[in-house]
Design a protein around this motif. Sequence first.
Motif, PDB file in Angstrom:
ATOM      1  N   MET A   4      35.326  38.601  43.430  1.00  0.00           N
ATOM      2  CA  MET A   4      34.719  37.440  42.789  1.00  0.00           C
ATOM      3  C   MET A   4      35.425  37.192  41.467  1.00  0.00           C
ATOM      4  SD  MET A   4      30.724  36.622  41.773  1.00  0.00           S
ATOM      5  CE  MET A   4      30.202  37.948  42.801  1.00  0.00           C
ATOM      6  N   TYR A   5      35.608  35.909  41.130  1.00  0.00           N
ATOM      7  CA  TYR A   5      36.304  35.576  39.896  1.00  0.00           C
ATOM      8  C   TYR A   5      35.780  34.261  39.332  1.00  0.00           C
ATOM      9  CZ  TYR A   5      38.857  33.044  43.549  1.00  0.00           C
ATOM     10  OH  TYR A   5      39.166  32.279  44.632  1.00  0.00           O
ATOM     11  N   PHE A   6      36.052  34.058  38.049  1.00  0.00           N
ATOM     12  CA  PHE A   6      35.736  32.785  37.412  1.00  0.00           C
ATOM     13  C   PHE A   6      36.798  31.794  37.850  1.00  0.00           C
ATOM     14  CE2 PHE A   6      33.774  35.967  34.691  1.00  0.00           C
ATOM     15  CZ  PHE A   6      32.505  35.439  34.555  1.00  0.00           C
ATOM     16  N   ALA A   7      36.382  30.544  38.018  1.00  0.00           N
ATOM     17  CA  ALA A   7      37.299  29.536  38.540  1.00  0.00           C
ATOM     18  C   ALA A   7      37.059  28.203  37.841  1.00  0.00           C
ATOM     19  CB  ALA A   7      37.084  29.378  40.051  1.00  0.00           C
ATOM     20  N   ASP A   8      37.993  27.282  38.082  1.00  0.00           N
ATOM     21  CA  ASP A   8      37.767  25.906  37.647  1.00  0.00           C
ATOM     22  C   ASP A   8      37.172  25.149  38.837  1.00  0.00           C
ATOM     23  OD1 ASP A   8      39.898  25.250  39.394  1.00  0.00           O
ATOM     24  OD2 ASP A   8      41.340  25.044  37.750  1.00  0.00           O
ATOM     25  N   ALA A   9      36.893  23.871  38.662  1.00  0.00           N
ATOM     26  CA  ALA A   9      36.239  23.081  39.708  1.00  0.00           C
ATOM     27  C   ALA A   9      37.095  22.923  40.953  1.00  0.00           C
ATOM     28  CB  ALA A   9      35.841  21.707  39.156  1.00  0.00           C
TER      29      ALA A   9
ATOM     30  N   PHE B  92      29.450  26.305  35.562  1.00  0.00           N
ATOM     31  CA  PHE B  92      30.273  27.500  35.629  1.00  0.00           C
ATOM     32  C   PHE B  92      30.691  27.668  37.090  1.00  0.00           C
ATOM     33  CE2 PHE B  92      27.243  28.098  32.199  1.00  0.00           C
ATOM     34  CZ  PHE B  92      28.058  28.467  31.138  1.00  0.00           C
ATOM     35  N   TRP B  93      31.972  27.749  37.320  1.00  0.00           N
ATOM     36  CA  TRP B  93      32.497  27.871  38.681  1.00  0.00           C
ATOM     37  C   TRP B  93      32.938  29.296  38.962  1.00  0.00           C
ATOM     38  CZ3 TRP B  93      32.624  23.886  42.249  1.00  0.00           C
ATOM     39  CH2 TRP B  93      32.253  22.633  41.755  1.00  0.00           C
ATOM     40  N   ASN B  94      32.683  29.736  40.182  1.00  0.00           N
ATOM     41  CA  ASN B  94      33.136  31.043  40.655  1.00  0.00           C
ATOM     42  C   ASN B  94      33.850  30.863  41.984  1.00  0.00           C
ATOM     43  OD1 ASN B  94      30.095  31.869  39.433  1.00  0.00           O
ATOM     44  ND2 ASN B  94      31.795  33.130  38.765  1.00  0.00           N
ATOM     45  N   GLY B  95      34.760  31.778  42.243  1.00  0.00           N
ATOM     46  CA  GLY B  95      35.415  31.849  43.536  1.00  0.00           C
ATOM     47  C   GLY B  95      35.252  33.250  44.087  1.00  0.00           C
ATOM     48  N   ILE B  96      35.362  33.354  45.398  1.00  0.00           N
ATOM     49  CA  ILE B  96      35.311  34.655  46.065  1.00  0.00           C
ATOM     50  C   ILE B  96      36.399  34.679  47.126  1.00  0.00           C
ATOM     51  CG2 ILE B  96      33.979  36.157  47.627  1.00  0.00           C
ATOM     52  CD1 ILE B  96      31.442  35.233  46.284  1.00  0.00           C
ATOM     53  N   ASP B  97      37.130  35.776  47.188  1.00  0.00           N
ATOM     54  CA  ASP B  97      38.051  36.048  48.289  1.00  0.00           C
ATOM     55  C   ASP B  97      37.403  37.133  49.135  1.00  0.00           C
ATOM     56  OD1 ASP B  97      39.927  34.290  47.179  1.00  0.00           O
ATOM     57  OD2 ASP B  97      41.013  35.898  46.154  1.00  0.00           O
ATOM     58  N   TYR B  98      37.301  36.887  50.448  1.00  0.00           N
ATOM     59  CA  TYR B  98      36.691  37.879  51.344  1.00  0.00           C
ATOM     60  C   TYR B  98      37.764  38.838  51.849  1.00  0.00           C
ATOM     61  CZ  TYR B  98      32.601  34.912  51.131  1.00  0.00           C
ATOM     62  OH  TYR B  98      31.531  34.190  50.675  1.00  0.00           O
TER      63      TYR B  98
END
Length: 169
Positions: free
Chosen positions: A90-95, A71-77
């Motif tokens: 924070m969001y769900f992301a692909d690889a 499970f991939w997540n991304g974060i924008d600061y």
Amino acid sequence: MAESKGSEKERMVVTRVFDAPRELVWKAWTDPKYVMQWWGPDGFTCPVCKMDFRVGGKAQFCMKSPDGQEFWNGIDYIEIVPYEKIVSSMYFADAQGNKIDASALGIEHEAIEDAYDVTLFEDLGEGRTKLTFIGNEPMESAKESGQLEGWNQILDKIAGVVAELKASA
């Protein structure tokens, strides 16, 4: 900066008091080599953690389940006040780090529109620190989906990392 634009829903909030100085708790939260030790609930590992920890920067994490599912997540600061506060999205992301809808992963996730995740680091004195994570998910939804339990397990894992940092300081 507004942390949330007009939401009547109670947001998910998890807190933990650590018997360690704020600088060590901050380090455990913001250094990729330590984040890899705690990202994800019990039984999950974090084989990938890339962080460009600055306002406007991004992070990408892979959380691997005990059965090997990723499970991939991304974060924008959005905002960083050193040793005090981090505002992020924070969001769900692909690889590759591209945002994807949680439903595409079979995950039910209710986010509060225009709300950001907020992490607060409060110096309680006497070498103690209170960490508060305010998520962008309503508390009721977080309870039902297991997010609340997962975040409490994550805080348990962070406590272990902080204890190791303190022991080696």
